[in-house]
Design a protein around this motif. Structure first.
Motif, short mmCIF file in Angstrom:
data_model
loop_
_atom_site.label_atom_id
_atom_site.label_comp_id
_atom_site.label_asym_id
_atom_site.label_seq_id
_atom_site.Cartn_x
_atom_site.Cartn_y
_atom_site.Cartn_z
N GLY A 126 0.83 -1.20 0.00
CA GLY A 126 0.00 0.00 0.00
C GLY A 126 0.86 1.25 0.00
O GLY A 126 1.98 1.25 0.51
N GLN A 127 0.36 2.33 -0.60
CA GLN A 127 1.11 3.58 -0.66
C GLN A 127 0.59 4.58 0.37
O GLN A 127 -0.58 4.55 0.76
CB GLN A 127 1.07 4.18 -2.06
CG GLN A 127 -0.31 4.57 -2.56
CD GLN A 127 -0.25 5.05 -4.00
OE1 GLN A 127 0.47 4.50 -4.84
NE2 GLN A 127 -1.00 6.10 -4.31
N GLN A 268 -3.18 4.92 6.41
CA GLN A 268 -4.02 5.58 5.41
C GLN A 268 -5.28 6.17 6.05
O GLN A 268 -6.39 5.94 5.60
CB GLN A 268 -4.40 4.58 4.31
CG GLN A 268 -3.22 4.11 3.48
CD GLN A 268 -3.61 3.08 2.43
OE1 GLN A 268 -4.64 2.41 2.55
NE2 GLN A 268 -2.79 2.92 1.41
N PHE A 288 -3.18 8.84 -0.53
CA PHE A 288 -4.32 7.93 -0.34
C PHE A 288 -5.60 8.72 -0.16
O PHE A 288 -5.55 9.94 -0.03
CB PHE A 288 -4.08 7.02 0.88
CG PHE A 288 -3.82 7.78 2.15
CD1 PHE A 288 -4.86 8.18 3.00
CD2 PHE A 288 -2.51 8.12 2.51
CE1 PHE A 288 -4.60 8.87 4.17
CE2 PHE A 288 -2.25 8.80 3.69
CZ PHE A 288 -3.29 9.18 4.51
#
Length: 288
Positions: A126-127, A268, A288
């Motif tokens: 995930g970013q 996030q 995000f």
């Protein structure tokens, strides 16, 4: 998923019977579902001990963000162990060798290139944010002020070197051979009207070159660590549209590990977004 996580964990009689009756694959999926439920509910514990998640990270802002969400993970039964690292090689090596469960310091293009070069099996879970690359100087206030023939230092890893050159091309300082694309190096510079001398340096060492070089292209993490505020102090800066978002990296197949899922989810959140904006004056951009 380690079988020991489920050992000693109590489930209802009906749930246990359902697991027992299910086919082999079904039992695995059901067990995984129960484990995910326990993590999400704060019951991922064995013998009263928290489940550990060991994450390697560079200090700013990655380490700061991990410290920020550490209590949130503990409330879910996960003890976040943060290992501070200060280079761009060790975190992926330690992750591949299973000395870490995850790392948090890099963007996806860098991870992909590193894995291709080292034959590693790592992936993104995930970013979180973009750390814009910027040009910094202790001698000049504007890009136009840098004299002809000056030295500019830039990252020596393939991904960030190309990224730095593309930034300079976008700002009109040089032109790159269009065939080079995202693999550009200083040898692909087609036009350099100010005859700038480019020197490739390891990313963490770039701030130290500013005493001698006219300017240096530095990642936001190392710039902040050296006392710069990218949004204020850079001569030029990548835009928020940059595709180089920093990620949580794991070994292939571990992105769905409930501990990792919980970490990414915690990173996030609006809490993290607000922290990035307020703490770093807009120098790191939520992704995000």
């Amino acid at each position: 998923m380690k079988g020991s996580w489920m050992k000693g964990t109590k489930v209802s009689g009906k749930a246990a019977a359902a697991v027992k009756r299910a086919p082999s694959l079904g039992r695995t999926l059901i067990a995984f579902a129960f484990l995910a439920l326990f993590v999400a509910s704060g019951f991922a514990q064995t013998g009263g001990k928290l489940v550990t998640l060991k994450v390697g990270a560079t200090p700013i802002p990655h380490g700061d963000l991990l410290q920020l969400v550490k209590p949130d993970l503990e409330a879910q039964g996960i003890k976040l162990e943060i290992v501070e690292l200060t280079d761009y090689v060790t975190p992926n090596i330690l992750l591949a060798e299973k000395q870490l469960d995850a790392n948090f310091f890099q963007h996806l293009p860098y991870l992909n290139d590193f894995c291709a070069d080292r034959k590693l099996q790592l992936e993104s879970a995930g970013q979180v944010f973009v750390a814009p690359l910027g040009l910094y100087s202790r001698k000049y206030k504007k890009l136009e002020d840098i004299p002809a023939g000056s030295v500019i230092t830039l990252p020596n890893d393939p991904t960030n070197e190309a990224r730095a050159l593309i930034l300079l091309e976008n700002k009109g300082l040089i032109k790159i051979n269009p065939k080079a694309g995202l693999k550009a190096t200083i040898r692909d510079i087609a036009e350099n009207p100010k005859r700038i001398v480019f020197r490739e340096i390891e990313a963490p060492q770039l701030p130290r070159t500013l005493d001698d070089a006219a300017a240096a292209i530095i990642n936001g993490t190392w710039a902040m660590q050296s006392g710069f505020i990218p949004a204020r102090d850079s001569l030029i800066l990548e835009g928020a549209e940059s595709p180089y978002a920093n990620i949580v990296a794991v070994r292939k197949g571990d992105a769905n590990d409930p501990r990792v899922v919980a970490l990414v989810k915690a990173l996030q959140t609006q809490k993290v977004k607000d922290y990035l904006i307020s703490k770093y004056n807009g120098s790191f951009v939520p992704a995000f």
